[in-house]
Design a protein around this motif. Structure first.
Motif, PDB file in Angstrom:
ATOM      1  N   GLU A 164       0.792  -1.222   0.000  1.00 35.23           N
ATOM      2  CA  GLU A 164       0.000   0.000   0.000  1.00 35.23           C
ATOM      3  C   GLU A 164       0.830   1.280   0.000  1.00 35.23           C
ATOM      4  O   GLU A 164       0.307   2.348  -0.348  1.00 35.23           O
ATOM      5  CB  GLU A 164      -0.945   0.007   1.212  1.00 35.23           C
ATOM      6  N   ARG A 165       2.082   1.215   0.358  1.00 29.92           N
ATOM      7  CA  ARG A 165       2.885   2.436   0.392  1.00 29.92           C
ATOM      8  C   ARG A 165       4.288   2.245  -0.182  1.00 29.92           C
ATOM      9  O   ARG A 165       5.158   3.101   0.017  1.00 29.92           O
ATOM     10  CB  ARG A 165       2.971   2.967   1.823  1.00 29.92           C
ATOM     11  N   THR A 166       4.498   1.136  -0.881  1.00 28.69           N
ATOM     12  CA  THR A 166       5.829   0.834  -1.398  1.00 28.69           C
ATOM     13  C   THR A 166       5.774   0.529  -2.884  1.00 28.69           C
ATOM     14  O   THR A 166       4.896  -0.194  -3.354  1.00 28.69           O
ATOM     15  CB  THR A 166       6.457  -0.353  -0.647  1.00 28.69           C
ATOM     16  N   VAL A 167       6.761   1.067  -3.605  1.00 33.06           N
ATOM     17  CA  VAL A 167       6.881   0.871  -5.053  1.00 33.06           C
ATOM     18  C   VAL A 167       8.303   0.422  -5.358  1.00 33.06           C
ATOM     19  O   VAL A 167       9.265   0.908  -4.754  1.00 33.06           O
ATOM     20  CB  VAL A 167       6.556   2.179  -5.814  1.00 33.06           C
ATOM     21  N   GLU A 168       8.433  -0.509  -6.298  1.00 38.07           N
ATOM     22  CA  GLU A 168       9.754  -0.964  -6.734  1.00 38.07           C
ATOM     23  C   GLU A 168       9.942  -0.675  -8.213  1.00 38.07           C
ATOM     24  O   GLU A 168       8.994  -0.707  -9.005  1.00 38.07           O
ATOM     25  CB  GLU A 168       9.928  -2.461  -6.483  1.00 38.07           C
ATOM     26  N   GLY A 169      11.205  -0.422  -8.573  1.00 35.06           N
ATOM     27  CA  GLY A 169      11.546  -0.211  -9.975  1.00 35.06           C
ATOM     28  C   GLY A 169      12.962   0.291 -10.120  1.00 35.06           C
ATOM     29  O   GLY A 169      13.460   1.061  -9.286  1.00 35.06           O
ATOM     30  N   ASN A 216      -6.990   3.830  -1.815  1.00 31.79           N
ATOM     31  CA  ASN A 216      -5.879   3.772  -0.865  1.00 31.79           C
ATOM     32  C   ASN A 216      -5.631   5.205  -0.395  1.00 31.79           C
ATOM     33  O   ASN A 216      -5.240   6.061  -1.183  1.00 31.79           O
ATOM     34  CB  ASN A 216      -4.631   3.207  -1.551  1.00 31.79           C
ATOM     35  N   ARG A 217      -5.879   5.501   0.853  1.00 31.18           N
ATOM     36  CA  ARG A 217      -5.834   6.878   1.343  1.00 31.18           C
ATOM     37  C   ARG A 217      -4.468   7.526   1.195  1.00 31.18           C
ATOM     38  O   ARG A 217      -4.349   8.753   1.235  1.00 31.18           O
ATOM     39  CB  ARG A 217      -6.261   6.939   2.817  1.00 31.18           C
ATOM     40  N   ARG A 218      -3.425   6.733   1.017  1.00 34.91           N
ATOM     41  CA  ARG A 218      -2.089   7.294   0.843  1.00 34.91           C
ATOM     42  C   ARG A 218      -1.779   7.668  -0.608  1.00 34.91           C
ATOM     43  O   ARG A 218      -0.743   8.273  -0.869  1.00 34.91           O
ATOM     44  CB  ARG A 218      -1.020   6.299   1.311  1.00 34.91           C
ATOM     45  N   VAL A 219      -2.664   7.306  -1.528  1.00 39.31           N
ATOM     46  CA  VAL A 219      -2.344   7.419  -2.955  1.00 39.31           C
ATOM     47  C   VAL A 219      -3.359   8.313  -3.665  1.00 39.31           C
ATOM     48  O   VAL A 219      -4.572   8.177  -3.486  1.00 39.31           O
ATOM     49  CB  VAL A 219      -2.325   6.031  -3.627  1.00 39.31           C
ATOM     50  N   TYR A 220      -2.833   9.186  -4.499  1.00 35.98           N
ATOM     51  CA  TYR A 220      -3.649  10.056  -5.341  1.00 35.98           C
ATOM     52  C   TYR A 220      -3.379   9.706  -6.805  1.00 35.98           C
ATOM     53  O   TYR A 220      -2.288   9.233  -7.157  1.00 35.98           O
ATOM     54  CB  TYR A 220      -3.309  11.530  -5.101  1.00 35.98           C
TER      55      TYR A 220
END
Length: 470
Positions: A121-126, A293-297
């Motif tokens: 929910e709050r982590t992205v990989e790349g 997801n409240r953390r994401v816009y």
């Protein structure tokens, strides 16, 4: 895998992402930006900038053939199509530093040149990085929509992402799609010496006022564009240099095919399910542009709302308020203008006449003023045009303009709607003479014609004052 913790992570370096990233960074936030393709996104590389550049080239060519009324002998221009495309690329290269990685890094933004995927929910990989962010902004934009037409995948076709790389002038360009991209490219190419046929399943320019769009379509037809409306393409066949589009109204064969059938949000690579983000065709957002997801816009085209560069920039500025300051903010749509950059231009903000009639019934007043009563339009030989302003009890709810510089004129009406202004405030404006801007003032002035100049009560008062007041 290198770990990064950041205040705000932005996915996508198009207009939306860059607008947010630069604003947030300059206000003190730690911002990380991920972009796996070109900085500047679609607008700089494949959309607004190259298309308007090619239209500018085409306008110069057209001017050489239309000087007769001004005492200038028309001549057939010698068109170097490859040189025209080099001009387009030069414009992109001139503007590119404004959106470059170097500039944004200089402004304090951490730039990672890779696509990102959610892992939770709050982590992205790349790109060898695992980024954990307090807030994440999805700004991955959109791509050309390729409709499921039988045979299309088996023939060479162009989209807005590839047509500007074409260096050999098409002899006969077929265009599937009668929206802004299709009509702009149709006029540009017919003015550059191509034969052009536009094939569209509905009416051409379907989102605009039919009365005003008819003026644009008449001009395109007069310049040689064949427009086949109400003819949905159901099969494409052929090979390089000879492509046939079949519809219920018949078949058309050309040397090149441009697919301009709309846009689709770029969500496939994001793994949105892992982050608990709901989506269908686009990412689902509320008026505050926040996802499930409240953390994401989600901002710009990927949010599935109006797909314009200026809307993307507006979204980017809107979400700065909640992300940086924890304050509420909502994105409006009623004051958003749009323009089709054909010649004449067609511009709209707020409600069209049809939309306003449906919403407001007999309370609606439509204020009209023609270009051919504007001295500047007549003087420069551009008298074909019309402005319509939709007003309810004096409040402006929409404006439609077709004509020279319509895209410049619509800004005043966008300002008026954004600030709840009434027509009287526009009518009080003193416009310099002679300018096209006077059409806006004169349109607003039409509100007072029945109230002042065609009102018997007003005339009786005036006569009494003239008789009895010394």
């Amino acid at each position: 895998m290198q770990d990064i913790k950041t205040d705000a992570l932005v996915l996508g370096a198009g207009s939306a992402g860059l607008s947010f990233a630069v604003g947030a960074s300059r206000m003190g936030a730690d911002v990380t930006l991920m972009e796996g393709h070109k900085m500047g996104g679609d607008c700089l590389n494949y959309g607004c900038i190259p298309s308007k550049s090619l239209l500018a080239v085409a306008k110069h060519a057209h001017a050489m053939t239309t000087g007769g009324p001004f005492g200038i002998t028309p001549v057939a221009p010698e068109i170097d199509y490859a040189a025209a495309k080099r001009y387009v690329k030069g414009v992109i290269e001139t503007i590119a530093p404004v959106d470059s990685q170097e500039r944004f890094e200089g402004l304090g933004v951490r730039v990672i040149r890779a696509d990102g995927r959610f892992v939770d929910e709050r982590t992205v990989e790349g790109g060898g990085y695992r980024i954990t962010a307090r807030r994440i902004v999805i700004a991955t934009g959109s791509s050309p929509l390729v409709p499921p037409i039988t045979g299309l995948a088996d023939v060479p076709y162009l989209t807005n992402e590839t047509i500007f790389d074409l260096m050999e002038r098409p002899e006969h360009l077929l265009i599937i799609g009668g929206g802004p991209i299709g009509m702009e490219m149709a006029q540009a190419h017919v003015r550059l010496g191509c034969r052009v046929t536009v094939i569209t399943g509905g009416r051409a320019m379907p989102k605009d006022d039919p009365e005003l769009s008819a003026l644009v379509l008449d001009r395109l037809r007069a310049e040689g564009v064949e427009i086949v409306a109400g003819a949905k393409a159901d099969r494409v066949s052929g090979q390089d240099g000879e492509i046939t589009v079949r519809t219920e109204k018949g078949e058309w064969t050309g040397t090149h095919l441009l697919v301009a059938a709309g846009r689709k949000p770029n969500i496939e690579r994001l793994d949105l399910d892992r982050a608990g983000i709901a989506y269908d065709r686009a990412i689902k957002v509320g008026d505050d542009l926040r996802t499930t997801n409240r953390r994401v816009y989600a901002i710009g085209d990927v949010a599935g709302r109006l797909q314009f560069t200026h809307v993307a920039g507006y979204h980017g500025a809107t979400v700065i308020r909640p992300i940086l300051f924890g304050l509420p903010a909502k994105a409006r749509t009623d004051h958003i203008p749009w323009v089709t950059y054909t010649d004449p231009e067609l511009a709209q903000v707020g409600q069209t006449e049809a939309q306003a009639r449906e919403a407001h019934g007999n309370r609606l007043e439509v204020l009209r003023f023609p270009y051919d009563e504007n001295d500047r339009a007549v003087a420069v030989g551009r008298p074909d045009g019309l402005i319509k302003v939709m007003a309810v009890r004096g409040k402006i709810v929409g404006a439609s303009i077709v004509g020279d510089a319509a895209g410049e004129l619509i800004g005043l009406w966008a300002l008026a709607i954004a600030n709840g202004m009434k027509v009287g405030q526009i009518a009080q404006m003193v416009a310099p003479y002679p300018t096209l801007g006077e059409v806006s003032k004169r349109a607003a002035g039409q509100y007072y014609v029945p109230r002042l100049f065609e009102n018997d009560a007003v005339k009786r008062v005036v006569r009494l004052v003239q008789r009895w007041v010394p």
